[in-house]
Structure formats: C-alpha cells, structure tokens
Design a protein around this motif. Sequence first.
Motif, short mmCIF file in Angstrom:
data_model
loop_
_atom_site.label_atom_id
_atom_site.label_comp_id
_atom_site.label_asym_id
_atom_site.label_seq_id
_atom_site.Cartn_x
_atom_site.Cartn_y
_atom_site.Cartn_z
N ILE A 156 8.46 -6.48 -4.65
CA ILE A 156 7.04 -6.25 -4.91
C ILE A 156 6.32 -6.24 -3.56
O ILE A 156 6.45 -7.19 -2.77
CB ILE A 156 6.45 -7.34 -5.81
CG1 ILE A 156 7.20 -7.40 -7.14
CG2 ILE A 156 4.96 -7.12 -6.03
CD1 ILE A 156 6.90 -8.63 -7.97
N VAL A 157 5.59 -5.17 -3.29
CA VAL A 157 4.88 -5.03 -2.02
C VAL A 157 3.39 -4.99 -2.31
O VAL A 157 2.92 -4.16 -3.10
CB VAL A 157 5.32 -3.75 -1.27
CG1 VAL A 157 4.53 -3.58 0.01
CG2 VAL A 157 6.82 -3.79 -0.99
N VAL A 158 2.65 -5.89 -1.67
CA VAL A 158 1.21 -5.98 -1.90
C VAL A 158 0.47 -5.77 -0.58
O VAL A 158 0.72 -6.48 0.40
CB VAL A 158 0.82 -7.36 -2.47
CG1 VAL A 158 -0.70 -7.43 -2.65
CG2 VAL A 158 1.52 -7.62 -3.80
N LYS A 159 -0.43 -4.82 -0.57
CA LYS A 159 -1.37 -4.66 0.54
C LYS A 159 -2.75 -5.03 -0.01
O LYS A 159 -3.24 -4.42 -0.95
CB LYS A 159 -1.37 -3.22 1.05
CG LYS A 159 -2.60 -2.80 1.86
CD LYS A 159 -2.75 -3.55 3.16
CE LYS A 159 -3.91 -2.97 3.99
NZ LYS A 159 -5.24 -3.31 3.45
N ALA A 160 -3.36 -6.07 0.56
CA ALA A 160 -4.68 -6.49 0.12
C ALA A 160 -5.76 -5.75 0.90
O ALA A 160 -5.51 -5.22 1.99
CB ALA A 160 -4.85 -8.00 0.32
N SER A 161 -6.95 -5.72 0.36
CA SER A 161 -8.08 -5.15 1.10
C SER A 161 -8.55 -6.17 2.13
O SER A 161 -8.24 -7.36 2.06
CB SER A 161 -9.22 -4.82 0.14
OG SER A 161 -9.76 -6.01 -0.43
N GLY A 162 -9.29 -5.69 3.12
CA GLY A 162 -9.93 -6.57 4.07
C GLY A 162 -8.99 -7.40 4.92
O GLY A 162 -9.31 -8.54 5.26
N VAL A 163 -7.83 -6.84 5.31
CA VAL A 163 -6.92 -7.58 6.18
C VAL A 163 -7.59 -7.85 7.53
O VAL A 163 -7.44 -8.91 8.13
CB VAL A 163 -5.59 -6.81 6.36
CG1 VAL A 163 -4.73 -7.44 7.43
CG2 VAL A 163 -4.84 -6.78 5.02
N GLY A 164 -8.34 -6.87 8.01
CA GLY A 164 -9.12 -7.10 9.22
C GLY A 164 -8.59 -6.48 10.48
O GLY A 164 -9.21 -6.59 11.54
N PHE A 165 -7.43 -5.83 10.41
CA PHE A 165 -6.90 -5.11 11.57
C PHE A 165 -6.18 -3.86 11.10
O PHE A 165 -5.18 -3.95 10.41
CB PHE A 165 -5.94 -5.99 12.39
CG PHE A 165 -5.30 -5.26 13.55
CD1 PHE A 165 -6.05 -4.95 14.67
CD2 PHE A 165 -3.97 -4.85 13.49
CE1 PHE A 165 -5.48 -4.25 15.73
CE2 PHE A 165 -3.40 -4.15 14.54
CZ PHE A 165 -4.16 -3.85 15.66
N GLU A 166 -6.72 -2.72 11.44
CA GLU A 166 -6.09 -1.42 11.14
C GLU A 166 -5.64 -1.35 9.68
O GLU A 166 -4.47 -1.04 9.38
CB GLU A 166 -4.91 -1.17 12.08
CG GLU A 166 -5.28 -1.01 13.54
CD GLU A 166 -5.96 0.33 13.83
OE1 GLU A 166 -5.99 1.19 12.93
OE2 GLU A 166 -6.45 0.50 14.95
N ASP A 167 -6.57 -1.61 8.77
CA ASP A 167 -6.22 -1.64 7.35
C ASP A 167 -5.61 -0.33 6.85
O ASP A 167 -4.63 -0.35 6.10
CB ASP A 167 -7.45 -1.98 6.51
CG ASP A 167 -7.63 -3.48 6.32
OD1 ASP A 167 -7.24 -3.99 5.26
OD2 ASP A 167 -8.13 -4.13 7.24
N ASP A 168 -6.17 0.79 7.25
CA ASP A 168 -5.66 2.08 6.78
C ASP A 168 -4.26 2.34 7.30
O ASP A 168 -3.37 2.80 6.56
CB ASP A 168 -6.60 3.21 7.20
CG ASP A 168 -7.98 3.09 6.56
OD1 ASP A 168 -8.08 2.42 5.50
OD2 ASP A 168 -8.93 3.66 7.10
N LEU A 169 -4.03 2.03 8.56
CA LEU A 169 -2.70 2.21 9.14
C LEU A 169 -1.69 1.28 8.49
O LEU A 169 -0.55 1.68 8.21
CB LEU A 169 -2.75 1.96 10.65
CG LEU A 169 -1.42 2.05 11.40
CD1 LEU A 169 -0.83 3.46 11.27
CD2 LEU A 169 -1.60 1.68 12.87
#
Length: 363
Positions: A82-95
């Motif tokens: 399971i791979v989770v990308k959260a919003s608002g990571v704070g560094f190059e979120d789109d990349l």
Amino acid sequence: MKIAFYGSSLLSAYWNGAATYYRGLLRALAGRGYDITFYEPDVYGRQQNRDIDPPDWCKVVVYDGTVNALRMVAADAGRADIVVKASGVGFEDDLLLEAVLANARLEALKIFWDVDAPATLAEIHAAPDHPLRKALKRLDLILTYGGGDPVVSAYRSVGARDCLPVYNALDPETHHPVPREPRFAADLGFLGNRLPDREARVEHFFLEPAACLPAQRFLLGGSGWEDKPLPSNISYIGHVSTRDHNAFNVSAKAVLNVSRTSMAENGFSPATRVFEAAGAGACLITDSWEGIELFLKPQDEVLIARDGRDVRDILVELTQAKASEIGRRARARVLAEHTYGHRAERVDALFRSRLEARVEVAE
C-alpha cells in the motif's frame, strides 16, 4: 502488509496540524498488523522541534530537503503493498507524487490521502492541468481528513475513481484527563496557529468576546500571533507542545475550536482539537458547521457558537459545574464511537477488500 506513507511529519507537530491525525491512525493500523514506514522531509524546522521520539510501531525515515533524497525515498514505494502520498508534505509535493506512482508496483494499492481537501480541490479547479488531476487515473483511492459528501462529490467530479472520508478521532493513550495547571488557567482557551484562512474567524470568535468581557481571562496558544494586537485580558503563550495539550484543555473552564474558513464552509470536518479536548474531558465551544451532530451532541456534549456574540453569552452563563458535565459527556461519546481504533477498523477493512479484489481479478 507493508505501507509506505509519505507525509509532512510524524515526529513533529511544529506547523504541522496533521501530526496527531497521522500518529493516532497509523499506530492503530500498526496494532492491526501493518508494517508501516513513514517518510518525512527535513523542512520548516520540524526536526529541530520534535515532540515525540521515533515510535516502536512505525519506522520513520527523515530525508533531506533535496530532489536527490526525494527520489531515493520514493524508490522504496516499490517494496510496499500500500503506497500513500499525503497532501501538504511541504517539499516538492508534485514531484513526490509522480515519483511515488512511478515506483509503486502495479498490484500495489495507490492512495492519495488529502488532509486539506478544500484547499486541494480549489487548486485543482483553478488549474485544469494540475498534477493531481492528471494523476487521478493512476490512483486507486482518495482518502480525506474530512469533508463529507461535498468533498466526495467534488473529487469524483474531477475524475477520482473513489473518495472516502476518514475523520479525525481520539487516541486515548495520548489525550486524556490530567490535573489542572495554574499556568493554563483561564475562562476560555484557544489553541491554534495563525493562518490566513482562519485569522478573521479567530478575531470574531475569540478576540471580540474577550474585549466584551474584560473581567474574564482568555488564553491564546499557537505560533504566529506575536505581533497581533490583543485585548489586555488575553495572555499569549506561543507554541504549545503536544505534551502540554491535555493540561491546556483541562485547565480552562472552556476551550474554543475555530475552524478555518474553508473547513467551516464544507462542513463535516472536525479538527483534531475537537477530539483532543473531548478526550481530556474539557468543555468545548465550537464555531457552527454542518455535521457536528455526527460527532458530538450540540448543547449536551459540545456548545455551539454561531458568532462572537454567542461565545460571549455562553461564557457569561457557563458555570464550572456545567462545563465539567459537558466535558464528561463528550469524553464518554468519543471513547464509545470516535477513537482511532474505530477509524483503523474501517480503514483496515477497506484496504483488505481492495487488495483481495485485485487478487481475484488477477486469478
């Protein structure tokens, strides 16, 4: 099952309102047998302001705020179920989103976990070529911190396969009644960072009632308020560590929740502090927003204020005995229905059903 979770920070709540949410939910999932690794960038001074040590229920990988380090940790997505990308990571979120999806295995469950859905959706609607909009067809599921049907419908309208809210909750091990502390004594306490999307509402619901009630004591905690003009009966104490939240909540006669404008407009978005306060047995006054009755019973387990005048009137009439009874009822309600154990049970069933369906299709 292995979860690779890419978020803002698990170790620090400094300028990171999602920390309590991550901690409560991921610890509960670890208790259900998940092997979790949390990846967080070293940005915004969070590592210099840690408020917990690395936990034994989750491996934490802190990476430098560089593109090379980002690509290295994104490669670990290839080893997770399971791979989770959260919003608002704070560094190059789109990349980071693109790199994580590129490395995830085809059979892995790929999730975007949005901890600020109103803001994310506003960005998507403003930019037809937004990277997340383009990535939706590669994501199996959107999970959100709140928002209810309005957010679910909005995500589906821009192309999400599915969207489900996973609300904030209480972690009884971290938020519970403690003895009162004189340094936090007040008639009303408010804890929250100074944010553009909330400042005007804080003025309305907290500063204005304080100005109208000069004989009562008000306590303001949180970062960013140093240069804000305040009535003389408001004491500003700056950033309050999570280890002091219980004492802050129980030491005032009542504590105030003020939603950000976007959260209040969408409704169904109880802030972390709602459950923190209830878990400590505090008397909570909250601004009015749609859906509050799903979590706490108005006027019985929580007091509702439509504006600053309501806050003033509540404080004039509120006795310590009544405040204590409201806090007791609120704590009983959240323990019965709104712990992270309850949330994790639902998320666990969701994860397992999705992965089992993939196995059946493959066979």
